[in-house]
Structure formats: C-alpha cells, structure tokens
Design a protein around this motif. Structure first.
Motif: not given
Length: 360
Positions: A126-137
């Motif tokens: 929720k906190q990280i913007s669309g400029r970054c990519c969040f990936n759970e390993l």
C-alpha cells in the motif's frame, strides 16, 4: 493448515521435535536437546532453518527513497551488497516489525519476521508507489550458519562469502548452487545467512550438515542464544506499543531524518528520554523469571515487566530482559521479580549478557 519449509522431511530425519510456530511446523529441538544445541553453536557451528521468515524485493530507481520514508534509519548511503537492521514504525511511534534491508543493484531486498510478514507485505504494497515494483519471494529457502567455526566452513564452499564483513552480502555459488549470502545472524556469533531456491534447499542443507563442526539447531536454542546476545524479539521486547527508544534502539536513527511514521513522538523521546527502557537482569538463585513476570522495587512498587527470560547455558544462571521505568533501570540496581509465591532478587545489568563476536 500449518505450512512446511522445504526442509520439513530432513528435520524429521534428523530427529526433530516439530511444533507450530508462526503458521509453520518448525523444529523446536533435536535428539541431543536444547542445552547441547546452544553450547554447540557457541563453540562450533549451528545450522538453522529460518525459511519461515518473509522475504521480498522492492525494485526501481525510487525504491531506496520510498522505503527510507517508512523507517527511522538511513539507507540512502547503502551500497549494493550492504545491509542495515532497522524497524517499521507506526503513526504512534510503536514498532510494527524489525527488519533487515539489503541494498541490491535494482533496489532493496527485505527480510521480515515470520509472524509479521502478511502485515508487513500488505503495508509495503500500500505504501510503495507505482514507480516501484513489490515482489514477495515465495520460492526461496533461508538458512543461518552461526558460530565460531562458521567462517572456516564457509571458506570451503565460497571464498567470496567468507571474505564478507558483518552486514555485507554477495551473490555466489556453493557446489554449483546459486546463493545469496550475507554475513549476519541473530545469535551474537559470527555467521552467515544463506538464501537459496527451494528446489536446492535440501541439497545445500545436507552439504552444510555434513561438516564435522555443524549440527542442527531448533527454535528453543535459537531463542536462548538470542536472549544471551541481548537482542530484541518481536512480540516481547518490541511491538506496536513500544517505541524504538523504549526498546533501546536509539542507534538506529539518522540525525535530521524526521519524515517517518511516529517521528514526532520518537524524536521527542530521543531528546527528553522515555519513561521506560529495555534493560538486562541477572537473576539470583535458580528459578527462571519468565516473560510477563512483574518487577518491583524495594518498596514493593511495580516498576516494569519481564519481556524475555530463561536459563542461560553459557552463564549457567537465569537471565532476563525487562521493560523498566527509567528511574529503576540504573545499572547495579536490585529489584524483585514475583514468580508465583516467590520474590526473586534481580540486578540491572548491561546488555548483551554474552559478548558479540561479529566479524567487522
């Protein structure tokens, strides 16, 4: 439904007693028992399966800057391959979790506690913007090799990893198996944490366990090692009602950094001091003082509570950590823990109980 790590069958083969922990079936101890495991890690090397912990990536040019706004520490100057221990704080200044951040070329990798990973990952998403990519390993296993023999053992498998200093990481190969290895851990000993694809987890674990100095270590000894090292455990020394200052983690903070959740309360405590503070306790006698025991002064006024406690195999005596009123936390001060009908004297003592042996 309890989950299993990729080493579940190997744990059974090694004689582990399995227990539920943070949604997983995990080894609490093996056939030789917790005391043996603890002392073996302090004198040789212990192998820990910590695959239940959460692992994720935040990728992109803005990853470091955006993550930096969620934590009190400074990660802007981290170079690829460098790590930092820090915390997520909430708007009230409490600790949502303690984490390890590793700088990588394309962003950051984060290791979070097993019991907090769903909460942490939802928060980050929720906190990280669309400029970054969040990936759970989700397809990785994570091991720790800890103890005075760990570096000599690691040198047999990866000279590159053995040359790391504390809180540094690298990508390398062990017998052709691709790994990410950091020189870190939570026992107070020198050691390494090893991230590997789950398909190769058992193969790599067997390679390490085949070394003469290496034995498997369960959750119980992991906790006594952590306690002796004076390190915080989420849900005990730290939680969403305890600030980093109260937890004795003032060293996490970057001067002039005031754009993180709960900054107003936390920075005021840094300047003025907090009403309560984490402290070490040496326990007189043989009765252990456990989590939740109340602490009183010599006038029988409650001044705090025990957050972690147990028998120290290294010191051969009971020890504890407590959250105490600052006025009661002077070193050498004698206080009293109430355990059932017993009033047990305890002495406020510096942390850690057993010196750290990190390689710096």
């Amino acid at each position: 439904m309890l989950k299993q790590t990729p080493l579940y069958n190997l744990h059974l083969e090694l004689g582990a007693k399995m227990v539920p922990f943070a949604g997983y079936l995990m080894p609490v101890q093996y056939d030789k028992g917790t005391l043996h495991e603890h002392l073996h890690c302090r004198s040789h090397a212990g192998f820990f399966d910590i695959s239940h912990m959460g692992q994720c990536l935040i990728l992109g040019d803005d990853a470091v800057q955006e993550l930096g706004q969620l934590i009190p520490g400074d990660i802007a100057k981290l170079k690829p391959g460098e790590q930092k221990y820090t915390v997520f704080t909430n708007n009230d200044g409490g600790i949502m979790d303690d984490i390890i951040i590793t700088r990588i070329e394309s962003g950051v990798m984060i290791i979070v506690n097993a019991a907090c990973k769903d909460k942490d990952f939802n928060y980050l998403y929720k906190q990280i913007s669309g400029r970054c990519c969040f990936n759970e390993l989700t397809g990785q296993a994570l091991f720790a090799l800890q103890g005075p023999a760990a570096a000599v053992i690691m040198e047999k498998f990866s000279v590159q990893a053995a040359e790391l200093s504390f809180m540094q990481a690298c990508g390398t190969y062990i017998k052709g198996i691709k790994c990410n290895i950091s020189r870190s851990g939570y026992t107070g000993e020198d050691g390494f944490e090893i991230l590997v694809d789950h398909h190769y987890a058992e193969q790599l674990a067997r390679l390490l366990l085949a070394e003469d100095d290496v034995e498997p270590i369960g959750l119980a000894a992991r906790d006594t090692l952590r306690l002796e090292a004076g390190l915080c455990l989420y849900g005990h020394e730290i939680d969403e009602s305890i600030t980093p200052v109260e937890a004795g983690l003032q060293w996490l903070f970057k001067k002039s950094h005031d754009q993180f959740p709960g900054a107003d309360k936390i920075l005021a405590q840094l300047q003025q001091g907090s009403e309560k503070i984490r402290a070490g306790l040496l326990v007189q006698g043989k009765i252990p003082v456990r989590d939740g025991s109340e602490i009183f002064n010599n006038e029988d006024v409650a001044v705090g509570r025990v957050t972690s406690g147990g028998f120290s195999p290294t010191l051969r005596r009971p020890i504890a950590m407590a959250l105490l009123a600052r006025t009661a936390a002077n070193l050498g001060n004698t206080l009293y823990a109430k355990v059932r009908a017993h009033k047990i004297p305890v002495t406020v003592t510096p942390l850690p109980f057993v010196p750290h042996h990190y390689y710096k």
